[in-house]
Every structure is written in C-alpha cells, then in structure tokens.
Write an enzyme that holds these catalytic residues in place. Structure first.
Site, mmCIF file in Angstrom:
data_model
loop_
_atom_site.group_PDB
_atom_site.id
_atom_site.type_symbol
_atom_site.label_atom_id
_atom_site.label_comp_id
_atom_site.label_asym_id
_atom_site.label_seq_id
_atom_site.Cartn_x
_atom_site.Cartn_y
_atom_site.Cartn_z
ATOM 1 N N ASP A 96 -2.156 -7.275 7.365
ATOM 2 C CA ASP A 96 -3.555 -6.861 7.180
ATOM 3 C C ASP A 96 -4.085 -7.390 5.845
ATOM 4 O O ASP A 96 -3.724 -8.484 5.441
ATOM 5 C CB ASP A 96 -3.676 -5.333 7.349
ATOM 6 C CG ASP A 96 -2.982 -4.550 6.240
ATOM 7 O OD1 ASP A 96 -2.059 -5.091 5.603
ATOM 8 O OD2 ASP A 96 -3.361 -3.382 6.013
ATOM 9 N N GLU A 150 5.280 -6.330 7.183
ATOM 10 C CA GLU A 150 4.765 -5.173 7.940
ATOM 11 C C GLU A 150 5.414 -4.940 9.288
ATOM 12 O O GLU A 150 5.425 -3.804 9.772
ATOM 13 C CB GLU A 150 3.244 -5.286 8.126
ATOM 14 C CG GLU A 150 2.438 -5.016 6.860
ATOM 15 C CD GLU A 150 2.287 -6.237 5.974
ATOM 16 O OE1 GLU A 150 2.860 -7.289 6.296
ATOM 17 O OE2 GLU A 150 1.593 -6.121 4.967
ATOM 18 N N GLY A 159 -0.243 -5.319 0.512
ATOM 19 C CA GLY A 159 -1.431 -5.067 -0.296
ATOM 20 C C GLY A 159 -1.503 -5.912 -1.559
ATOM 21 O O GLY A 159 -2.596 -6.230 -2.044
ATOM 22 N N GLY A 208 0.843 -1.191 0.000
ATOM 23 C CA GLY A 208 0.000 0.000 0.000
ATOM 24 C C GLY A 208 0.875 1.236 0.000
ATOM 25 O O GLY A 208 2.087 1.153 0.193
HETATM 26 C C1 QUE Z 1 7.021 -3.186 4.836
HETATM 27 C C2 QUE Z 1 5.888 -2.778 4.168
HETATM 28 C C3 QUE Z 1 5.966 -2.165 2.913
HETATM 29 C C4 QUE Z 1 7.237 -1.987 2.348
HETATM 30 C C5 QUE Z 1 8.373 -2.415 3.010
HETATM 31 C C6 QUE Z 1 8.260 -2.988 4.252
HETATM 32 C C7 QUE Z 1 4.816 -1.689 2.195
HETATM 33 C C8 QUE Z 1 5.039 -1.028 0.948
HETATM 34 C C9 QUE Z 1 6.333 -0.888 0.441
HETATM 35 C C10 QUE Z 1 6.674 -0.216 -0.782
HETATM 36 C C11 QUE Z 1 7.784 -0.600 -1.505
HETATM 37 C C12 QUE Z 1 8.159 0.050 -2.656
HETATM 38 C C13 QUE Z 1 7.444 1.126 -3.113
HETATM 39 C C14 QUE Z 1 6.336 1.538 -2.380
HETATM 40 C C15 QUE Z 1 5.961 0.876 -1.227
HETATM 41 O O1 QUE Z 1 7.380 -1.392 1.137
HETATM 42 O O2 QUE Z 1 3.671 -1.827 2.658
HETATM 43 O O3 QUE Z 1 5.634 2.600 -2.825
HETATM 44 O O4 QUE Z 1 7.803 1.792 -4.246
HETATM 45 O O5 QUE Z 1 3.978 -0.543 0.284
HETATM 46 O O6 QUE Z 1 9.367 -3.411 4.923
HETATM 47 O O7 QUE Z 1 4.672 -2.953 4.728
#
Ligand code: QUE
Length: 330
Positions: free
Chosen positions: A147, A139, A116, A67
C-alpha cells in the site's frame, strides 16, 4: 519528565528537517506521527526559508519499519472499522502530500525501511541509502498488501521487479535498492554527516559529490531469473515458472511464497495489475477501498499475530478466494 515528540521538526540553514523518533518501535508510524507529519508538511511547504526537506529515522537502526499494524489489528478485532479507515486515510494523505510536495523531499535511509517507510520516501525526489539500509515491502507475510502508493510505484519498476518484491517481501540492501529502482543514490554511512551538512545550503547538487557507484549487488544478477519467473499474472503460473526454472534461488522463492497468505498474494497480483494503468491518486483510493476488505478478512489479524504479536511465525491462513475481484469493490 519530558515527553520526547515522536516526530521532531526543525530547521537548519535552508533545510527543513524531520526526524521520525520512535526508535523502540523502529520508528513505525502510529496515528500521532502521521498527524504530526501531515502538519509538518504544510508548515514546511509554506515556509519560504525552507528550500528542501531532509527526512531521517532516529536511533541508528531504522528509518521506518512500517505502520502501527499491531494497533490496526486491535481496532479491526474490536470491530472499529471507522478507526481502521481513519488510520489508513491519514497515512495515504501524507503519501499523496509528499508526492505533491513542491520542494526537494530527501530521505536519508540508513537502516530498516519497510511498508510505511517506503511510502514516506519513495514518492519524494531523492532516496539516499547506505550500506546499512534494508528496504522491503513485506505485507504478504501479514496478509496486508503493498500500500502507501506502492501499487503505483511497483508496476513501474523495471521488468517484474515490483511483483517479485511485493509477493516475496524480498529484503534489499542499500545498493540493491538503487539497482531495483526504489532508491536514487548510494552514499556510505560514514559520509552521511558531510552530505547532511552540504544539503543545509539548500541545493541538491551536493548529492553528486557524495553518491557512489553502487557496488555490484545480487539483485542485478538475479534480474533475468526474476523477469522469467515473475512475469506471469497469476500465482499458479508464477509457481510453475519457478518450478521450471529450477535451482536453489527458484526453490527458495517457491518456499517463501508458500508461507505467505494465499489471499494476500492473489490480492497483490490483482492490485499491481490494476495499478499499472492508474494515477497515484487513483492507486491510493484503490488501496484505501482494499483496506476495508483486507482488514476484515481473518488472515490479517492472524498474520499480524503470527509475525508481530506472538512471533511464532506459524500463521494459519484461510483458503484463497475463488475470485479476488470482490476485494476491489468500493
Ligand atoms: C510485514 C509488515 C510489517 C512488519 C513485518 C512484516 C509492518 C510493520 C512492522 C513492524 C516492525 C517492527 C516494529 C513495528 C512494526 O513489521 O507493516 O512496530 O517495531 O510495521 O512482515 O507489513
């Protein structure tokens, strides 16, 4: 200049197609994508020409990295509790709609799929993974919790797999994801175009032709140790089991757990304990209630800062709560 939509909906033969199209953010779900998916699900459900749905990620690197937690952090820091709530409520409604979708929901996972992204795929009938797939529930590293309905899914994986995956954030390659129960079919990347073509006929039977026996992965070999070390219901007991287990693998897991938010680890254990006895709908409602507490806790903003904003990977966590039950109050 033309704006490319972040969710591209189409139809090919008897298949409704959905492409997550925000490749620079690894197709991480923002509010606009969630709204687009919600509308697309209704349209695909009600279109009699659509016999099945194929969901994919654009860009060749990711299915969906999670997400838009950077945005959620900004809303939380600004005190916009209603904005935070609106985001998670809309995302979880999509997860529920996928679980209740009346036609085959087929995810082709050929890259990063976390958080997500798991929520968009795991509640569907078919999750195809390639050798380039990387699945994780990471998470606890950002002081969130598993979640998108995974409090329903994880306690139902074999043995202690769900606790292991959600506490450590272990990254599974495609074949391992099948072994762990998150994915249903392993198909090599080179065969995906032909599989996609076959699915346009509207029949999932084509999958049998393309799916391969999973090459032996490491997760199956680790299963006995995972079950021995992660069977316990409290973090101290799991840490003690890892210490008693000894060896390189157990030491590595202990080191990983020591880096995660201690509050998040405690919340996650309680969440999975409760989720084991609840329906998916009740799990999603429990998760939504939990987001209110967790996104107000200082560890959440700090975890997203350390992992995704400043990227120093040096979060300064608050001490864990004496009793985690207050997080589960409505
Ligand atoms: C834990 C997470 C997320 C994460 C890394 C974690 C997460 C998430 C992203 C993510 C990664 C690359 C992106 C971005 C989001 O990384 O929920 O926009 O370009 O979305 O250790 O929960």
């Amino acid at each position: 200049m033309s704006e490319e939509p972040t969710v591209v909906q189409g139809r090919a033969g008897a298949a409704g197609t959905l492409l997550l199209n925000r490749p620079r953010a690894l197709n991480a779900l923002d509010q606009g994508m969630i709204a687009a998916l919600d509308a697309a699900i209704v349209a695909l459900r009600d279109d009699p020409a659509v016999k099945l749905v194929i969901l994919e990620g654009a860009g060749g690197r990711a299915f969906c990295a999670g997400g838009d937690v950077r945005r959620i952090r900004e809303l939380a820091l600004a005190g916009d509790a209603a904005g935070v709530e609106a985001f998670f409520a809309a995302e979880y409604a999509v997860n529920a709609a996928i679980a209740g979708f009346p036609k085959p929901w087929i995810s082709l996972i050929d890259g990063v799929c976390m958080g997500g992204g798991i929520g968009l795929s795991v509640h569907g009938d078919i999750r195809v993974v390639t050798e380039h797939a990387m699945l994780a529930m990471p998470e606890t590293a950002i002081a969130l919790f598993p979640d998108v309905g995974t409090s329903y899914v994880l306690p139902r994986l074999p043995g202690a797999m769900g606790k292991f995956l959600s506490l450590t954030g272990a990254r599974l390659r495609g074949a391992e994801a099948v072994e762990a129960g998150l994915a249903t079919h392993f198909v090599p990347r080179e065969k995906l175009p032909a599989l996609r073509q076959a699915l346009l006929a509207g029949e999932t039977s084509a999958l049998a032709e393309f799916a391969e026996t999973v090459p032996p992965g490491t997760i199956a070999a680790q299963r006995p140790a995972i079950d021995r070390c992660f069977a316990a219901d409290t973090l101290p007991a799991i840490q003690a089991a890892l210490a008693a287990e000894g060896g390189e693998w157990a030491q590595a897991q202990a080191t990983i757990l020591a880096r995660m938010s201690p509050t998040s680890l405690a919340v996650t254990l309680e969440l999975l304990r409760r989720g084991a006895d609840l329906s998916l709908g009740d799990c999603l409602a429990m998760e939504l209630a939990l987001t209110r507490h967790v996104t107000r806790h200082p560890d959440f903003a700090e975890g997203v800062r350390a992992v995704l904003v400043d990227k120093d990977n040096q979060p300064r966590w608050a001490p864990p709560p004496a009793d985690v039950r207050a997080f589960f109050a409505g």
